[in-house]
Design an enzyme around this catalytic site. Structure first.
Site, PDB file in Angstrom:
ATOM      1  N   LYS A 137      -6.406  12.416  18.535  1.00 18.97           N
ATOM      2  CA  LYS A 137      -7.354  11.213  18.476  1.00 18.97           C
ATOM      3  C   LYS A 137      -8.495  11.256  17.235  1.00 18.97           C
ATOM      4  CE  LYS A 137     -10.760  10.444  21.350  1.00 18.97           C
ATOM      5  NZ  LYS A 137     -12.274  10.254  20.643  1.00 18.97           N
ATOM      6  N   ASN A 138      -9.203  12.593  17.527  1.00 17.82           N
ATOM      7  CA  ASN A 138     -10.270  12.470  16.320  1.00 17.82           C
ATOM      8  C   ASN A 138     -10.099  12.874  14.801  1.00 17.82           C
ATOM      9  OD1 ASN A 138     -12.090  12.164  18.373  1.00 17.82           O
ATOM     10  ND2 ASN A 138     -12.498  14.592  18.926  1.00 17.82           N
ATOM     11  N   CYS A 143     -25.032   6.635  23.521  1.00 22.61           N
ATOM     12  CA  CYS A 143     -23.919   6.510  24.565  1.00 22.61           C
ATOM     13  C   CYS A 143     -24.196   7.619  25.436  1.00 22.61           C
ATOM     14  CB  CYS A 143     -22.686   6.930  23.415  1.00 22.61           C
ATOM     15  SG  CYS A 143     -22.503   8.514  23.559  1.00 22.61           S
ATOM     16  N   ARG A 190     -27.091  10.122  19.720  1.00 25.60           N
ATOM     17  CA  ARG A 190     -26.126  10.426  18.673  1.00 25.60           C
ATOM     18  C   ARG A 190     -26.653   9.265  17.385  1.00 25.60           C
ATOM     19  NH1 ARG A 190     -20.203  10.238  21.463  1.00 25.60           N
ATOM     20  NH2 ARG A 190     -19.790  11.634  19.419  1.00 25.60           N
ATOM     21  N   ARG A 240      -9.060   6.267  26.621  1.00 26.68           N
ATOM     22  CA  ARG A 240      -9.393   6.239  25.440  1.00 26.68           C
ATOM     23  C   ARG A 240      -8.981   7.335  24.399  1.00 26.68           C
ATOM     24  NH1 ARG A 240     -15.563   6.842  24.625  1.00 26.68           N
ATOM     25  NH2 ARG A 240     -14.700   7.004  22.605  1.00 26.68           N
TER      26      ARG A 240
END
Ligand code: UD1
Length: 421
Positions: free
Chosen positions: A22-23, A119, A124, A401
């Site tokens: 995913k990343n 978040c 962040r 997610r």
């Protein structure tokens, strides 16, 4: 709202196909904004974040289609940008949305991107992304929660030193530099495998990038990039998570498409903790050594250090180790939200600032728990797989997610795990 119910205590046995990362998929999808030609990405995981990125790109003007008959193959083409605004409703859902900033600015001379805000795992900020783009000549204004970046005369190559190796900032600057006028050097760049994958796609699109995977990236700017086809790397975080699922249930799993070196330092820590990792022709084989699980200290660090995205899962593993373990989080300031939930299952953990002392014990007991973020949620699933009695994990949209077909994959290796609506 969906919940996952786990009846723990079964040693997992069998093979798990590890999905595409995913990343890596998210920045690679953003990178397709740099060209008007089609880019085909394969091994794209079917997870909610990929869906969110697809929707964001569609709003910007990207035609995005899953290829029929080739699951996980996505064709993306942005013939022209219809909008240069990444709106709050999508950016707040997924921080990786800010990765459209560099590509849009480089291609169109303008980008308006909502600030992601805080978040669950910390503040962040994106100041390093903005600093890098400013060094390349962008004018940045902050207005009503949005970053408005303009470069009317285009971006110019520059030397950019990051004060810390931010993954997101490296990606945004790297993508922008590919269409800048002249050469860019990024010093103290992030070295994660996902950056290497991004550079591989960009080079296939005609960019000239040297040094991916090291702390110094050199980019020669081009006037345009072309289309390309690229297969996304395997998800090292998913692989590490399932390796720990094998360990925490005293089972044996083969993780297909993965090798031990993909896990970086995490592979060494898992071996010290009593797991046997072996590269086989079929994939990475993982099982618990005869001595059982042992307490090991870890500290999260940028790659090749221990990944912050594996910290919560490792903590679940350490709850069942003999001896104590000190787990120190250095990347994000608020990434211990799984601790009170693990405590509900009987874990003994004391947090002092950025360190958590885990006192291992012989068993955990199932309990209703609440997911708070992606990796915290999956650590509760791991604990549930090992616990006595049923565990209900609430708010599983966090898991969706980033984990493709989690219950199906775990059921396939013997876990008793169900989703209920
Ligand atoms: C981080 C992880 C990455 C993981 C991702 C999702 C690291 C180094 N990065 O990437 O492996 O996949 O989360 O969980 O482990 N920072 C600033 N200003 C910025 C950008 C970052 O101060 O503009 C700080 C962050 O607050 C953090 C550190 O730099 O303390 C690293 O952040 P960064 O690598 O950018 O985070 P992500 O890209 O989200």
């Amino acid at each position: 709202m969906d919940r996952i119910i786990i009846e723990g205590g079964i040693p997992l046995q069998g093979r798990i196909q590890v999905s595409g990362a995913k990343n890596a998929a998210l920045p690679l999808m953003a990178a397709t904004l740099l060209t008007d030609q089609p880019v085909e990405l394969s091994n794209v995981p079917d997870v909610a974040d990929v869906n969110t990125m697809q929707r964001l790109l569609q709003r910007l003007g990207t035609a995005s289609t899953m290829q029929a008959g080739a699951p996980g193959t996505l064709r993306l083409q942005t013939s022209s940008l219809m909008s240069t605004t990444a709106p709050y409703d999508l950016v707040r859902k997924m921080r990786a949305s800010v990765l459209v900033l560099g590509p849009m600015l480089a291609r169109q001379g303008e980008a308006i991107v909502s600030l992601p805000g805080g978040c669950a795992i910390g503040t962040r900020p994106i100041d390093l992304h903005l600093m890098g783009l400013e060094r390349m000549g962008a004018v940045i204004e902050l207005e009503q929660g949005y970053v408005k970046a303009t470069a009317p005369k285009g971006l110019k190559g520059a030397e950019i030193k990051l004060p810390q190796p931010s993954v997101g900032a490296t990606e945004n600057i790297l993508m922008a530099a590919c269409l800048a006028d002249g050469d860019t050097t990024i010093l103290d760049a992030a070295q994660e495998p996902e950056i290497v994958d991004l550079a591989a796609l960009l080079n296939a699109m005609g960019a000239e990038i040297d040094g991916a995977g090291t702390a110094i990236l050199r980019i020669r700017g081009r006037t345009s990039l072309s289309g390309a086809s690229h297969r996304i790397i395997a998800d090292r975080i998913e692989a590490g998570t399932y390796a720990m699922a094998a360990g925490i249930t005293s089972g044996q799993l083969v993780l297909q498409d993965v090798r031990a070196l993909h896990l970086g330092v995490a592979a060494e820590r898992l071996e010290e903790a009593g797991l046997l990792l072996e590269d086989t022709a079929d994939g990475l084989s993982v099982r618990t050594a005869n001595g059982g699980l042992k307490g090991v200290d870890v500290m999260t660090r940028p790659f090749p250090g221990f990944a912050t995205d594996l910290q919560a899962q490792f903590m679940a593993l350490m709850c069942l180790a003999s001896g104590a373990s000190m787990i120190t989080e250095t990347i994000f300031e608020n990434r211990f939200m799984h601790v009170p939930e693990l405590a509900r299952m009987g874990a003994r953990i004391t947090v002092h600032g950025g360190s958590a002392l885990v006192r291992g014990q012989a068993r955990l007991t199932g309990a209703p728990v609440m997911a708070t973020d992606l990796r915290a949620s999956v650590s509760l699933v791991l604990a549930g797989l090992a616990a006595q009695g049923p565990t209900t994990v609430n708010r599983v949209y966090h898991l969706d997610r980033g984990y493709e077909r989690l219950e199906e994959k775990l059921r396939g290796v013997g876990a008793r795990i169900e989703r209920s609506g």
